[in-house]
Design a protein around this motif. Structure first.
Motif, short mmCIF file in Angstrom:
data_model
loop_
_atom_site.label_atom_id
_atom_site.label_comp_id
_atom_site.label_asym_id
_atom_site.label_seq_id
_atom_site.Cartn_x
_atom_site.Cartn_y
_atom_site.Cartn_z
N VAL A 51 0.02 0.89 -4.63
CA VAL A 51 -0.71 -0.27 -5.11
C VAL A 51 -2.00 0.24 -5.75
O VAL A 51 -2.81 0.89 -5.09
CB VAL A 51 -1.04 -1.25 -3.97
CG1 VAL A 51 -1.85 -2.43 -4.49
CG2 VAL A 51 0.23 -1.73 -3.29
N VAL A 52 -2.17 -0.04 -7.04
CA VAL A 52 -3.40 0.34 -7.72
C VAL A 52 -4.47 -0.69 -7.43
O VAL A 52 -5.57 -0.37 -7.04
CB VAL A 52 -3.18 0.47 -9.25
CG1 VAL A 52 -4.48 0.77 -9.97
CG2 VAL A 52 -2.14 1.53 -9.55
N GLN A 53 -4.10 -1.98 -7.60
CA GLN A 53 -5.04 -3.04 -7.30
C GLN A 53 -4.32 -4.37 -7.19
O GLN A 53 -3.22 -4.54 -7.69
CB GLN A 53 -6.13 -3.14 -8.36
CG GLN A 53 -5.66 -3.63 -9.70
CD GLN A 53 -6.81 -3.73 -10.70
OE1 GLN A 53 -7.96 -3.55 -10.35
NE2 GLN A 53 -6.48 -4.01 -11.94
N ARG A 75 -2.76 3.73 5.47
CA ARG A 75 -1.56 3.00 5.88
C ARG A 75 -0.45 3.97 6.25
O ARG A 75 -0.44 5.12 5.82
CB ARG A 75 -1.07 2.12 4.72
CG ARG A 75 -2.00 0.99 4.42
CD ARG A 75 -1.30 0.05 3.44
NE ARG A 75 -2.26 -0.91 2.95
CZ ARG A 75 -2.69 -0.98 1.71
NH1 ARG A 75 -2.24 -0.15 0.80
NH2 ARG A 75 -3.56 -1.89 1.35
N LYS A 76 0.51 3.47 7.03
CA LYS A 76 1.63 4.31 7.44
C LYS A 76 2.37 4.86 6.25
O LYS A 76 2.80 6.00 6.24
CB LYS A 76 2.59 3.51 8.32
CG LYS A 76 2.06 3.19 9.68
CD LYS A 76 3.05 2.38 10.46
CE LYS A 76 2.46 1.94 11.78
NZ LYS A 76 3.34 1.04 12.49
N SER A 77 2.54 4.03 5.19
CA SER A 77 3.29 4.47 4.01
C SER A 77 2.56 5.64 3.32
O SER A 77 3.19 6.54 2.80
CB SER A 77 3.49 3.33 3.02
OG SER A 77 2.26 2.82 2.58
N GLU A 78 1.20 5.62 3.34
CA GLU A 78 0.45 6.71 2.72
C GLU A 78 0.54 7.97 3.55
O GLU A 78 0.64 9.06 3.00
CB GLU A 78 -1.02 6.30 2.55
CG GLU A 78 -1.23 5.25 1.50
CD GLU A 78 -2.67 4.79 1.41
OE1 GLU A 78 -3.00 4.13 0.44
OE2 GLU A 78 -3.46 5.09 2.33
N LEU A 84 2.55 -9.05 -0.49
CA LEU A 84 3.66 -8.78 -1.41
C LEU A 84 3.51 -7.41 -2.05
O LEU A 84 4.49 -6.67 -2.19
CB LEU A 84 3.72 -9.85 -2.51
CG LEU A 84 4.20 -11.23 -2.10
CD1 LEU A 84 4.08 -12.20 -3.26
CD2 LEU A 84 5.62 -11.18 -1.60
N ALA A 85 2.28 -7.07 -2.42
CA ALA A 85 2.02 -5.76 -3.05
C ALA A 85 2.38 -4.62 -2.10
O ALA A 85 3.04 -3.66 -2.51
CB ALA A 85 0.56 -5.67 -3.47
N SER A 86 1.97 -4.72 -0.85
CA SER A 86 2.26 -3.63 0.08
C SER A 86 3.76 -3.54 0.39
O SER A 86 4.30 -2.45 0.51
CB SER A 86 1.44 -3.77 1.36
OG SER A 86 1.78 -4.94 2.05
N ILE A 87 4.43 -4.69 0.47
CA ILE A 87 5.88 -4.68 0.70
C ILE A 87 6.60 -4.06 -0.49
O ILE A 87 7.48 -3.20 -0.32
CB ILE A 87 6.40 -6.13 0.96
CG1 ILE A 87 5.88 -6.64 2.29
CG2 ILE A 87 7.92 -6.17 0.91
CD1 ILE A 87 6.09 -8.13 2.50
N LEU A 88 6.22 -4.48 -1.70
CA LEU A 88 6.84 -3.92 -2.91
C LEU A 88 6.60 -2.42 -3.02
O LEU A 88 7.50 -1.67 -3.36
CB LEU A 88 6.29 -4.61 -4.16
CG LEU A 88 7.09 -5.75 -4.73
CD1 LEU A 88 6.34 -6.41 -5.87
CD2 LEU A 88 8.45 -5.31 -5.18
N GLU A 93 6.05 -0.31 -0.63
CA GLU A 93 6.84 0.40 0.38
C GLU A 93 8.31 0.48 -0.02
O GLU A 93 8.93 1.53 0.08
CB GLU A 93 6.70 -0.35 1.71
CG GLU A 93 7.19 0.44 2.89
CD GLU A 93 6.90 -0.28 4.21
OE1 GLU A 93 7.86 -0.46 4.98
OE2 GLU A 93 5.73 -0.67 4.43
N ARG A 94 8.85 -0.62 -0.53
CA ARG A 94 10.28 -0.65 -0.88
C ARG A 94 10.59 0.17 -2.13
O ARG A 94 11.70 0.68 -2.25
CB ARG A 94 10.73 -2.10 -1.11
CG ARG A 94 10.78 -2.90 0.17
CD ARG A 94 11.30 -4.29 -0.08
NE ARG A 94 11.27 -5.08 1.15
CZ ARG A 94 11.57 -6.37 1.20
NH1 ARG A 94 11.90 -7.03 0.10
NH2 ARG A 94 11.53 -7.01 2.34
#
Length: 109
Positions: A85-87, A4-7, A73-77, A79-80
């Motif tokens: 995200v572990v799982q 992902r871009k965040s990674e 929601l997990a990916s948004i959280l 990133e913010r």
């Protein structure tokens, strides 16, 4: 699947061994936050960020009345709050953010 871009931006990727270790720690945890029909609010984001700073590993429950997808929601959280995200299992989200040197509790393998 490409990262992902965040990674890519952070340059941090968790190994499968580290992820498995964090999952095992999270199994015994109770969720400390619930996301309901109001979904993502700035208050929820800041509370999650504070909890991550204090605990490093947290579990969040997404209630049935929340219309949003828990994975989104997990990916948004993540990133913010600049966490990972572990799982996401069902309606439970597990997030990890490495603590500062003085508050570091979890040693990853």
């Amino acid at each position: 699947m490409p990262p992902r871009k965040s990674e890519i931006k952070k340059g941090i990727t968790m190994t499968s061994k580290q992820r498995a270790y964090l999952k095992s720690l999270a199994m015994t945890m109770e969720p400390i936050f619930q996301i309901g029909k109001n979904s993502m609010t700035p208050e929820v984001t800041s509370a999650v960020a504070e909890a991550l700073a204090a605990r490093e590993l947290i579990k969040i429950s997404v209630l049935q009345n929340c219309a949003d997808d828990p994975k989104e929601l997990a990916s948004i959280l993540a990133e913010r709050t600049r966490s990972q995200v572990v799982q996401v299992i069902g309606r439970k989200i597990v997030l990890y953010k490495e603590g500062k040197d003085d508050k570091k509790r979890i040693e990853l393998p």
